[in-house]
Design an enzyme around this catalytic site. Sequence first.
Site, PDB file in Angstrom:
ATOM      1  N   HIS A  17     148.837  35.835  43.349  1.00  0.00           N
ATOM      2  CA  HIS A  17     148.200  34.515  43.271  1.00  0.00           C
ATOM      3  C   HIS A  17     146.759  34.486  43.769  1.00  0.00           C
ATOM      4  CE1 HIS A  17     149.086  34.366  47.544  1.00  0.00           C
ATOM      5  NE2 HIS A  17     148.203  33.390  47.638  1.00  0.00           N
TER       6      HIS A  17
HETATM    7  C1  UD1 Z   1     147.081  28.335  48.684  1.00  0.00           C
HETATM    8  C2  UD1 Z   1     146.417  28.942  49.921  1.00  0.00           C
HETATM    9  C3  UD1 Z   1     146.829  30.413  50.048  1.00  0.00           C
HETATM   10  C4  UD1 Z   1     148.333  30.569  50.041  1.00  0.00           C
HETATM   11  C5  UD1 Z   1     148.859  29.950  48.744  1.00  0.00           C
HETATM   12  C6  UD1 Z   1     150.362  30.090  48.663  1.00  0.00           C
HETATM   13  C7  UD1 Z   1     144.178  28.060  50.450  1.00  0.00           C
HETATM   14  C8  UD1 Z   1     142.741  28.357  50.403  1.00  0.00           C
HETATM   15  N1  UD1 Z   1     144.970  28.927  49.786  1.00  0.00           N
HETATM   16  O1  UD1 Z   1     146.506  28.934  47.551  1.00  0.00           O
HETATM   17  O2  UD1 Z   1     146.344  30.895  51.291  1.00  0.00           O
HETATM   18  O3  UD1 Z   1     148.685  31.936  50.086  1.00  0.00           O
HETATM   19  O4  UD1 Z   1     148.486  28.559  48.751  1.00  0.00           O
HETATM   20  O5  UD1 Z   1     150.887  29.412  47.612  1.00  0.00           O
HETATM   21  O6  UD1 Z   1     144.586  27.096  51.059  1.00  0.00           O
HETATM   22  N2  UD1 Z   1     149.378  23.638  42.370  1.00  0.00           N
HETATM   23  C9  UD1 Z   1     150.467  23.132  41.704  1.00  0.00           C
HETATM   24  N3  UD1 Z   1     151.527  22.711  42.450  1.00  0.00           N
HETATM   25  C10 UD1 Z   1     151.541  22.755  43.798  1.00  0.00           C
HETATM   26  C11 UD1 Z   1     150.426  23.303  44.456  1.00  0.00           C
HETATM   27  C12 UD1 Z   1     149.362  23.761  43.732  1.00  0.00           C
HETATM   28  O7  UD1 Z   1     150.500  23.061  40.493  1.00  0.00           O
HETATM   29  O8  UD1 Z   1     152.529  22.327  44.431  1.00  0.00           O
HETATM   30  C13 UD1 Z   1     148.196  24.066  41.612  1.00  0.00           C
HETATM   31  C14 UD1 Z   1     146.937  23.373  42.135  1.00  0.00           C
HETATM   32  O9  UD1 Z   1     146.744  22.143  41.531  1.00  0.00           O
HETATM   33  C15 UD1 Z   1     145.858  24.367  41.823  1.00  0.00           C
HETATM   34  C16 UD1 Z   1     146.581  25.706  41.965  1.00  0.00           C
HETATM   35  O10 UD1 Z   1     147.971  25.445  41.862  1.00  0.00           O
HETATM   36  O11 UD1 Z   1     145.390  24.225  40.534  1.00  0.00           O
HETATM   37  C17 UD1 Z   1     146.233  26.365  43.249  1.00  0.00           C
HETATM   38  O12 UD1 Z   1     146.609  25.578  44.394  1.00  0.00           O
HETATM   39  P1  UD1 Z   1     145.727  25.546  45.743  1.00  0.00           P
HETATM   40  O13 UD1 Z   1     146.413  24.729  46.771  1.00  0.00           O
HETATM   41  O14 UD1 Z   1     144.333  25.218  45.389  1.00  0.00           O
HETATM   42  O15 UD1 Z   1     145.655  27.020  46.259  1.00  0.00           O
HETATM   43  P2  UD1 Z   1     146.659  28.222  46.119  1.00  0.00           P
HETATM   44  O16 UD1 Z   1     146.106  29.160  45.113  1.00  0.00           O
HETATM   45  O17 UD1 Z   1     148.074  27.734  45.956  1.00  0.00           O
END
Ligand code: UD1
Length: 366
Positions: free
Chosen positions: A214
Site C-alpha cells: 500500500h
Molecule cells: C494510511 C497511513 C499508513 C498506514 C495505512 C494503513 C498516513 C500518512 N498513512 O495510509 O501509515 O500504513 O493507512 O492502511 O496516515 N480509503 C478508503 N477507505 C478507508 C480509508 C481510506 O477507501 O476506510 C481510501 C482513501 O480515501 C484514500 C486511500 O484509501 O484514497 C488512502 O487512504 P489514506 O488514509 O490517505 O492513507 P493510506 O494509504 O491508507
Amino acid sequence: MTKKIRKITLIAGARPNFMKIAPIIHAIHDAQSKGSDIAYRLVHTGQHYDKIMSGSFFEQLEIPEPHVNLEAGGGTQAEQTANIMLRFEKELLANPCDLVLVVGDVNSTMACSITAKKMNIRVAHVEAGIRSGDISMPEEINRMLTDAITDLFFTTSELANDNLRQSGIPDHRIHFVGNVMIDTLLKQRPNFKAPAVWKDLNLSKKNYMVLTLHRPANVDQMSQLKEMLDQIVESTENLPLVFPVHPRTAKMLEGLICDPRLHMIEPLSYLEFNYLVERAKAVITDSGGITEEASIMNVPCLTLRDNTERPETITLGTNILVGTNPENIKPYLDKLFAGHWKTGQDIPLWDGKTAPRIIDAILKSS
Ligand code: UD1
C-alpha cells in the site's frame, strides 16, 4: 509542578492505530477497576472510515464505541491533515483534557498532537522515536513532527531511545515500555479465525503466501506495481498468493488482468488476516506493523522497502529488507524456497504487557 494527569483523550484514526489503542483502553479499564480515577475519551478521526478498514477492528478488538467520530477521512495529505486539525480543535475546546495520547505515525497522529500542543495540552506518543531515515514517506514526517512536540515518549526499542536522546530529549521523558501491537497480537492469537478464502482456495499450512502492498512508492505507479507483482508470481513456484488489497492499491489495480495464482481479495479483519499470516509460508509486504507481527509468530517476512523504522524485526525477527527494485525479489524468494531463512528471537519487552506499563507511567507522571 504541573497538574496530575487524570483525563486522557485517546486518538485512533487509521487501521494500524486500532490494534495499538485497544490494549491501552483495556489497561485504563483495569486501572479503573482497581480504584484509579483515570478517565478517557476516545476520538476517532475518521481517517479510515470503511467497515473493513475500521469498524471490524473495533468489534474484534473490543474497542468501545468512540465518544466522537470527526469524519475527517479522504482527500490529499494536506486536506486530510487540515480537516483533522480543524475538527479536533473544536473537540478539545468542548471537552478539555490533561493529556492527548497518540499512537503510531499516521496523519491523525501528527494532526492531533500539533492541535493539542498549540492548546497547551500535554502530548504522549506511543511508538515514539522510531525512524526510517526516509523523509519521502509521509509517516516519517509524521514521526518527526510528533516527536518534536511530545511530552511523554513511550518507546518500543533501545534504538528509538537513542534516536530521541540524540535529538535532545532527556531520559526522564523517555519510557521504554515495549510494543502495544504485540499486546494485541498475543491476546488475540487464540481467537484468530479462518477467512472465507481459506476454504475457498483449499489452503493449508505453509502452502501459500500472503501479500500486502500500500505504500505510495510501490503502488502509486502502475509500472512499478505491475513489475513487482510479476516478479512475485514468477518466483513463488506454484503456491497460491493471497493478496488482501488496500483501497489505495485497489484504485490502481482496477482493470489489470493478473495471474490466476494471485488471489486479490478485500482487506481482511484483524483476526482473519493474522490467521492467514500465522500459517503462511511467508509474508511479502511493505507494511511496518506486519513485519513485527510476522517476527513474533516466526513467519518469514520479505519487506518491499529500501529502509525500515523497525530494525529489530531484521536483527532479531524474521524480516529481511528486499528493497523496492523488483529484480531483487527473486533471489530472496529462492532463498526462502531453498529452506534458508532465519528463526525469530525474543525482542526485549515485546511481551504482551506494554499497555499496563504505559498507564502506570502516566499515572505516576506529574
Ligand atoms: C494510511 C497511513 C499508513 C498506514 C495505512 C494503513 C498516513 C500518512 N498513512 O495510509 O501509515 O500504513 O493507512 O492502511 O496516515 N480509503 C478508503 N477507505 C478507508 C480509508 C481510506 O477507501 O476506510 C481510501 C482513501 O480515501 C484514500 C486511500 O484509501 O484514497 C488512502 O487512504 P489514506 O488514509 O490517505 O492513507 P493510506 O494509504 O491508507
